[in-house]
Design an enzyme around this catalytic site. Structure first.
Site, short mmCIF file in Angstrom:
data_model
loop_
_atom_site.label_atom_id
_atom_site.label_comp_id
_atom_site.label_asym_id
_atom_site.label_seq_id
_atom_site.Cartn_x
_atom_site.Cartn_y
_atom_site.Cartn_z
N HIS A 139 0.84 -1.20 0.00
CA HIS A 139 0.00 0.00 0.00
C HIS A 139 0.87 1.25 0.00
CE1 HIS A 139 -3.34 2.69 0.93
NE2 HIS A 139 -4.12 1.70 0.54
N HIS A 140 0.43 2.27 -0.76
CA HIS A 140 1.22 3.48 -0.91
C HIS A 140 1.31 4.26 0.41
CE1 HIS A 140 3.43 6.49 -2.87
NE2 HIS A 140 2.77 6.58 -4.00
N SER A 141 0.43 4.00 1.35
CA SER A 141 0.56 4.62 2.66
C SER A 141 1.76 4.10 3.43
CB SER A 141 -0.71 4.38 3.49
OG SER A 141 -0.92 2.99 3.69
#
Length: 462
Positions: A139-141
């Site tokens: 996930h880009h988070s």
């Protein structure tokens, strides 16, 4: 629980069923001499499963309840479930590269489970040419492109005889600052350092107004600079999208791109933009969808420094791609002028000011999850192009040669295509991800990239 910075939470807030917000990577490995692809895949699976000391980054997930704490704090699991996170796949016959790309396309549209650490690793065998693939989605988070490449690099070696290869989540891979530096910091030094950081941030906040004025003046006085809040043309790239994806990938020798850059007195990154510009002009023309005005690309710019922490640290600039110009030489000169103007405008900005510029540049994305918003809002840019530099040396995992390293990024509402490039081991690896229904025959862009590079090579020196 751990506080979640807004630079991480924004990727969770923006995520919908039709807009997954994970990044990925596809690596191809050639088995070492005397080793079969099945043996390499088995070795990878065993080594990864044995990496039970997991780095905190790969243990964190949004806190619960998800509707509140999940956007403000991280919680950490004690361990991972290897049967869930680690997957072993055999491609159907004939095991062509297109079968591999089809597998990545189908899986990249599926959301990651927020009740688990948000990542997956797929070991893929069955390629007819004997190579083994790794497809990873995170996930880009949790990571940005630079961090993802850093993590991969730490698992690899420049020595083909090295046999210490392990998983990207192995806690032993995390870099540590020199012990002397840690021991030298007493209480007074820590307090002084913290105070200095507060003063530095305050100074950057005070400087936001002058920095904004600088950008505004550049937007008015420099015709080549595409400033935030300007409008790009509306195209088939800037429409609502579904969750289905199509992924295409190919690599070119970095030396070919560098030779063009040297001849035309421009950077490698400018050559990448020029290749994409020519390819997009042809692709859109083939679909009777080329606008009269130039496409505008938004380009992430890493704010990472040597020795900083992993995570997200990125801003963005906008560049005209000169797709309204038919002549390759004129298009190249216009792209060079636009990238030069963008770099000039942001030169000297402090990190906080650069982040503010990036937020102003990508502002339309903040509202793309609002139903119907894309259809009624001005288009700030048409597509995203990223270039993530990596190590130039040939890399190996337990003697298996890295033969390709292709980024798999994120299409979004109003931004149906993303082109990301990594330069690793002498290759410029292009990964193109797009909305499947909205961008038909996307894989043809690979042919257009080669055609454009050949045109650039034929231009007279600048």
């Amino acid at each position: 629980m751990q506080y979640m910075p807004v630079t991480e939470s924004m990727f969770l807030v923006a995520e919908t069923r039709d807009q997954p917000m994970h990044v990925g990577g596809l690596q191809l490995f050639v088995p070492r001499e005397g080793q079969t692809s099945e043996e390499l895949a088995e070795e990878m699976a065993a080594s990864f499963a044995a990496a039970t000391d997991v780095a905190p980054m790969f243990l964190k997930r949004p806190a619960t309840p998800a509707q509140f704490a999940g956007y403000t704090a991280w919680s950490f699991d004690d361990e991972i479930d290897p049967d869930y996170h680690l997957r072993r796949i055999i491609l159907p016959r004939p095991g062509a590269v297109r079968d591999l790309l089809r597998y990545v396309s189908l899986n990249h549209g599926a959301l990651l489970d927020r009740r688990r650490p948000m990542w997956e690793m797929h070991i893929i065998e069955g390629l007819a040419d004997g190579r083994v693939a790794l497809y990873t989605k995170v996930h880009h988070s949790v990571v940005d492109g630079v961090t993802a490449l850093r993590l991969l690099q730490r698992t690899l070696s420049t020595d083909p005889a090295d046999r210490t290869g392990t998983a990207v989540w192995d806690a032993r891979l995390k870099r540590r600052r020199p012990p002397v530096e840690r021991e030298s910091k007493g209480l007074l030094a820590s307090i002084t350092g913290a105070a200095g950081q507060v003063l530095d941030i305050a100074d950057q906040v005070v400087g936001l107004a002058p920095a904004a004025a600088k950008i505004a003046i550049a937007g008015v006085t420099d015709k080549d600079y595409f400033a935030p809040m300007q409008q790009a043309p509306q195209t088939i790239l800037n429409v609502p999208i579904g969750s289905a994806r199509r992924f295409a990938a190919q690599d070119w020798p970095v030396e070919r791109l560098r030779a063009v850059g040297k001849a035309q007195k421009m950077t490698l990154n400018d050559v990448v933009v020029a290749m994409c510009a020519g390819a997009m002009r042809t692709y859109l023309s083939d679909h009777d969808a080329l606008p009269d005005e130039s496409l505008v690309a938004v380009m992430p710019v890493s704010l990472h420094a040597d020795g900083d922490d992993d995570g997200n640290a990125v801003t963005a600039i906008s560049v005209r791609m000169a797709t309204d110009l038919d002549d390759a030489g004129e298009r190249l000169a216009a792209i060079k002028a636009s990238t030069t103007a963008a770099k000039k405008a942001v030169r000297g900005l402090r990190p906080l000011q650069a982040l503010a510029l990036g937020a102003a540049t990508i502002w339309p994305l903040a509202f793309n999850t609002v139903p119907g918003f894309v259809e009624y809002t001005p288009t700030g840019f048409n597509l995203m192009i990223s270039n993530v530099p990596g190590p130039e040396e040939q890399l190996y995992w337990n003697g298996a040669r890295l033969d390709g390293c292709y980024p798999v990024s994120i299409p979004m509402e109003g931004l149906a295509m993303n082109i990301t490039v990594t330069t690793v081991s002498g290759k410029a690896n292009f990964g193109i991800i797009g909305a499947r229904a909205e961008l038909p025959r996307l894989q043809r862009i690979l042919d257009h990239l080669e055609t454009t590079l050949t045109e650039l090579e034929a231009l007279p020196p600048a």
